[in-house]
Motif scaffolding. Structure first.
Motif, short mmCIF file in Angstrom:
data_model
loop_
_atom_site.label_atom_id
_atom_site.label_comp_id
_atom_site.label_asym_id
_atom_site.label_seq_id
_atom_site.Cartn_x
_atom_site.Cartn_y
_atom_site.Cartn_z
N PHE A 69 5.92 5.57 17.44
CA PHE A 69 5.80 6.05 16.08
C PHE A 69 5.98 4.92 15.08
CE2 PHE A 69 6.97 7.93 12.08
CZ PHE A 69 6.14 9.04 12.00
N ALA A 70 6.88 4.00 15.38
CA ALA A 70 7.09 2.85 14.49
C ALA A 70 5.79 2.05 14.37
CB ALA A 70 8.22 1.96 15.02
N PHE A 71 5.12 1.81 15.49
CA PHE A 71 3.85 1.08 15.47
C PHE A 71 2.80 1.82 14.65
CE2 PHE A 71 -0.40 0.90 17.52
CZ PHE A 71 -0.79 -0.32 17.01
N TYR A 72 2.61 3.09 14.96
CA TYR A 72 1.58 3.87 14.26
C TYR A 72 1.91 4.05 12.79
CZ TYR A 72 -0.39 4.84 18.85
OH TYR A 72 -0.95 4.71 20.10
N GLY A 73 3.16 4.32 12.47
CA GLY A 73 3.55 4.51 11.08
C GLY A 73 3.36 3.25 10.25
N ILE A 74 3.84 2.13 10.78
CA ILE A 74 3.71 0.87 10.05
C ILE A 74 2.24 0.47 9.94
CG2 ILE A 74 4.21 -1.61 10.16
CD1 ILE A 74 6.98 -0.80 11.35
N THR A 75 1.47 0.62 11.00
CA THR A 75 0.06 0.22 10.97
C THR A 75 -0.76 1.10 10.04
OG1 THR A 75 0.22 -0.62 13.24
CG2 THR A 75 -2.00 -0.18 12.37
N LEU A 76 -0.71 2.40 10.24
CA LEU A 76 -1.49 3.30 9.40
C LEU A 76 -1.02 3.24 7.95
CD1 LEU A 76 -3.73 5.38 9.15
CD2 LEU A 76 -2.08 7.14 9.79
N GLY A 77 0.29 3.18 7.76
CA GLY A 77 0.84 3.08 6.42
C GLY A 77 0.36 1.82 5.70
N THR A 78 0.34 0.71 6.41
CA THR A 78 -0.12 -0.55 5.82
C THR A 78 -1.59 -0.47 5.45
OG1 THR A 78 1.54 -1.79 7.05
CG2 THR A 78 -0.35 -3.03 6.20
N LEU A 79 -2.39 0.10 6.33
CA LEU A 79 -3.83 0.23 6.03
C LEU A 79 -4.05 1.09 4.79
CD1 LEU A 79 -5.31 0.59 9.61
CD2 LEU A 79 -5.46 -1.40 8.08
N LEU A 80 -3.38 2.23 4.74
CA LEU A 80 -3.54 3.11 3.57
C LEU A 80 -3.00 2.45 2.30
CD1 LEU A 80 -2.59 6.59 5.08
CD2 LEU A 80 -4.88 5.72 4.54
N PHE A 81 -1.83 1.86 2.39
CA PHE A 81 -1.19 1.25 1.24
C PHE A 81 -1.99 0.05 0.73
CE2 PHE A 81 1.80 -1.77 -0.67
CZ PHE A 81 2.46 -0.97 -1.59
N SER A 82 -2.18 -0.93 1.60
CA SER A 82 -2.80 -2.18 1.16
C SER A 82 -4.28 -2.01 0.82
CB SER A 82 -2.63 -3.26 2.24
OG SER A 82 -1.27 -3.61 2.36
N VAL A 83 -5.03 -1.32 1.65
CA VAL A 83 -6.47 -1.18 1.39
C VAL A 83 -6.73 -0.38 0.12
CG1 VAL A 83 -8.65 -0.29 2.31
CG2 VAL A 83 -7.09 -1.53 3.81
N SER A 84 -5.91 0.65 -0.12
CA SER A 84 -6.10 1.39 -1.37
C SER A 84 -5.82 0.49 -2.57
CB SER A 84 -5.23 2.65 -1.40
OG SER A 84 -3.85 2.33 -1.42
N ILE A 85 -4.81 -0.36 -2.47
CA ILE A 85 -4.52 -1.30 -3.56
C ILE A 85 -5.67 -2.28 -3.74
CG2 ILE A 85 -3.06 -3.25 -4.24
CD1 ILE A 85 -0.66 -1.69 -3.23
N TYR A 86 -6.23 -2.76 -2.64
CA TYR A 86 -7.36 -3.70 -2.75
C TYR A 86 -8.53 -3.06 -3.50
CZ TYR A 86 -4.85 -6.14 1.04
OH TYR A 86 -3.91 -6.76 1.81
N PHE A 87 -8.87 -1.85 -3.12
CA PHE A 87 -9.99 -1.17 -3.77
C PHE A 87 -9.68 -0.85 -5.23
CE2 PHE A 87 -11.54 -0.56 0.53
CZ PHE A 87 -12.91 -0.68 0.36
N LEU A 88 -8.46 -0.39 -5.50
CA LEU A 88 -8.08 -0.08 -6.88
C LEU A 88 -8.08 -1.33 -7.76
CD1 LEU A 88 -5.25 2.52 -6.23
CD2 LEU A 88 -7.43 2.96 -7.38
N SER A 89 -7.75 -2.46 -7.17
CA SER A 89 -7.76 -3.72 -7.92
C SER A 89 -9.16 -4.11 -8.37
CB SER A 89 -7.16 -4.85 -7.07
OG SER A 89 -5.80 -4.59 -6.78
N PHE A 90 -10.16 -3.74 -7.59
CA PHE A 90 -11.54 -4.10 -7.90
C PHE A 90 -12.34 -2.98 -8.56
CE2 PHE A 90 -10.69 -7.69 -5.22
CZ PHE A 90 -11.49 -8.68 -5.76
N ALA A 91 -11.74 -1.82 -8.76
CA ALA A 91 -12.46 -0.67 -9.31
C ALA A 91 -13.12 -1.00 -10.65
CB ALA A 91 -11.54 0.53 -9.45
#
Length: 124
Positions: A69-91
């Motif tokens: 769960f630690a692996f999946y939580g950290i990985t999926l959480g990072t993808l959702l967190f960071s990628v959404s920020i990347y896209f919002l930064s360029f919107a």
């Protein structure tokens, strides 16, 4: 499972370095300082996740649910967190309304926190 965790860490780490380099050089000309600052937060948290996954990938067996769960939580959480920020930064630069991604960022943060809590549970 250890190989998957280590490979994921390497992918997250290498892309964080690439995105950080683009942010420090090429993206300065494209997006505002405020957006660039947000972008850098995404890069920073992605690198934190990469380092964390590298450490647990070499040190845990992933036999326990909390370790997985630690692996999946950290990985999926990072993808959702960071990628959404990347896209919002360029919107604004892309002239796109990506406000629907706004709630995705805290969801990603929540998953990262859950991954860390799973590590605490594992070590208790």
């Amino acid at each position: 499972m250890n190989h998957i965790v280590i490979i994921t860490a390497a992918i997250l780490g290498s892309t964080a370095i690439m995105l950080g380099a683009f942010g420090a050089h090429a993206f300065k000309k494209l997006i505002s300082e405020e957006k660039l600052s947000s972008f850098e937060v995404g890069v920073r948290y992605q690198m934190y996740a990469a380092i964390t996954l590298l450490i647990i990938g070499f040190n845990l067996s992933f036999d326990l649910y909390s370790e997985r769960f630690a692996f999946y939580g950290i990985t999926l959480g990072t993808l959702l967190f960071s990628v959404s920020i990347y896209f919002l930064s360029f919107a604004q630069y892309w002239n796109k309304n990506l406000k629907f991604l706004g709630p995705i960022t805290p969801l990603g943060g929540l998953l990262m926190i859950a991954g860390w809590v799973a590590l605490i549970i594992r070590f208790i």
